[in-house]
Enzyme design. Structure first.
Site, PDB file in Angstrom:
ATOM      1  N   GLY A  75       8.714  -7.661  -1.018  1.00 13.71           N
ATOM      2  CA  GLY A  75       9.032  -6.601  -0.319  1.00 13.71           C
ATOM      3  C   GLY A  75      10.534  -6.809   0.258  1.00 13.71           C
ATOM      4  CB  THR A  76      12.362  -9.732   1.492  1.00 15.22           C
ATOM      5  OG1 THR A  76      11.472  -9.951   2.745  1.00 15.22           O
ATOM      6  CG2 THR A  76      13.721 -10.230   1.790  1.00 15.22           C
ATOM      7  CG  ASN A 153       6.193  -5.302  10.772  1.00 16.27           C
ATOM      8  OD1 ASN A 153       7.003  -4.555  11.104  1.00 16.27           O
ATOM      9  ND2 ASN A 153       6.538  -6.673  11.113  1.00 16.27           N
ATOM     10  CB  SER A 201       5.059  -6.791  -0.384  1.00 22.58           C
ATOM     11  OG  SER A 201       4.818  -8.154  -0.366  1.00 22.58           O
ATOM     12  CG  HIS A 203       1.747 -10.956   0.489  1.00 20.45           C
ATOM     13  ND1 HIS A 203       1.615 -11.402   1.896  1.00 20.45           N
ATOM     14  CD2 HIS A 203       3.232 -10.722   0.312  1.00 20.45           C
ATOM     15  CE1 HIS A 203       2.760 -11.371   2.476  1.00 20.45           C
ATOM     16  NE2 HIS A 203       3.590 -10.921   1.631  1.00 20.45           N
ATOM     17  CB  CYS A 329       8.851 -12.457   7.993  1.00 19.53           C
ATOM     18  SG  CYS A 329       7.632 -11.618   7.217  1.00 19.53           S
TER      19      CYS A 329
END
Length: 386
Positions: A75-76, A153, A201, A203, A329
């Site tokens: 995703g980043t 998130n 993303s 995961h 993160c």
């Protein structure tokens, strides 16, 4: 779940979902394919077939064309690629509660912050005023790039992306959506959102770590200046030999989540467990962040005033429960939540934990957590200034 150091309950899905069995099966099969997808011989063509099948499955679920589903490392990378490519030469506007991947990429490029209300929802009036100012100073390709996440998130708040997209279109602006936390937990269709691009993303929806995608709108090929030029893979938009097993696992996990997203009983069960946790926590004196806003069915953010988040995490970990304090993160650090600060909860921002239920959660685990949380809340002393 067993993590090698005894049994524990894992309630930190927003950090990473447990791997779905469908993903593991697809990864194992793809790992046996020895060719490079860029090679023209039969082994390469076999690898390419695995790759393109995965791409087509993902594109179909997200309402995009296969050629506009760009594979990334996660995703980043997808978010930064979008901001670099779509925001080139444009003013950038981004939500105050965005993930750090978007915040850092946008702020270092001179981006301006779109405020949110006390529930964590982007203020449409503020965005409209910012778009009017930015569009008044620019024209054509200089109209802004707006970056707003679909689901937060930390709090699980779902943003009104369709409304935001209408505002963007009215001012000629582009819209990029970070859908990392939403994909696999709710139906996500790029066409219905009205966005120009979105990041996902693997995961976060039960696929492997190390795979993601930038999904682009439109039915024509969408050129992007690459961050990684490499050998011209991904039609020149992202260089490097693709991680074939991870990509195959990502697509398989996404296909598996489609059943859950379309199943009202599953959604109601998850939301019911979340609401049970909320009621229990309120009874212990906690504040449920964004409790009156639309939220993901698996996510709740609980603030226990005057008890530091780190102290709560340690107590719950010792009781056998894996939860977190906001984003995962930050290199293992527990810091004040910028999300809660943006919502005006400065005094409580260091006292929040996030509970995010995985796809594999059971009623027994939810009940055990509620008992452990209530015990922790009763035992932990309140400390002034915490």
């Amino acid at each position: 779940m067993n993590g090698g150091a005894g049994d524990f309950y894992y309630l930190d899905a927003n950090a990473s979902e447990p791997l779905r069995p469908e993903a593991l099966e697809a990864m194992t099969a793809a790992a046996r394919v020895g060719g490079n997808p860029s090679s023209v011989h039969r082994a390469g063509r076999a690898a390419r077939a695995v790759m393109e099948t995965a791409r087509e499955e993902m594109a179909a679920i997200f309402g995009a064309t296969a050629e506009n589903c760009v594979m990334t490392s996660g995703g980043t990378e997808a978010n930064v690629l979008a901001i670099d490519a779509l925001g080139q030469g444009r003013p950038i506007l981004y939500g105050a509660t965005e993930h750090d991947a978007v915040r850092m990429a946008a702020s270092t490029r001179g981006g301006q912050v779109i405020p949110v209300d006390g529930r964590g929802v982007v203020r449409a009036d503020a965005l409209a005023a910012m778009l009017a100012r930015a569009s008044g100073d620019a024209s054509g390709n200089d109209a802004p790039l707006v970056c707003v996440m679909l689901a937060n998130n930390e709090t699980g708040v779902i943003q009104p992306i369709a409304e935001i997209a209408r505002l963007c279109r009215a001012h000629g602006a582009r819209l990029h959506v970070d859908a990392v936390q939403a994909a696999g937990r709710m139906a996500v269709d790029l066409r219905e959102l009205g966005a120009d691009s979105m990041a996902v993303s693997a995961h976060k929806f039960g696929g492997p770590k190390g795979a993601g995608a930038l999904v682009l709108a439109g039915d024509r090929f969408f050129a992007l200046p690459p961050m990684l030029a490499g050998g011209g893979q991904e039609q020149g938009r992202r260089g490097g030999t693709p991680a074939l097993p991870a990509i195959a696992g990502m697509a398989a996990a996404l296909v598996a989540t489609r059943r859950d997203c379309a199943d009202p009983a599953y959604q109601a069960r998850m939301a019911g467990w979340r609401d049970d946790i909320d009621r229990m926590a309120r009874g212990c004196g906690a504040v449920v962040c964004s409790g009156d806003a639309p939220r993901l069915p698996n996510t709740t953010c609980l603030v226990l005033p005057h008890r530091r988040a780190q102290t709560q995490l340690i107590a719950l970990d010792m009781a056998g429960f894996c939860v977190s304090a906001g984003s995962a993160c930050s290199s293992g650090k527990v810091a004040r939540s910028h999300v809660l600060v943006a919502m005006g909860m400065d005094d409580l921002a260091g006292c929040a934990i996030r509970v995010s239920l995985p796809w594999s959660v059971t009623a027994e685990q939810v009940g055990a957590f509620m008992a452990a949380y209530a015990d922790m809340a009763a035992r932990l002393p309140a400390r002034a200034g915490a």
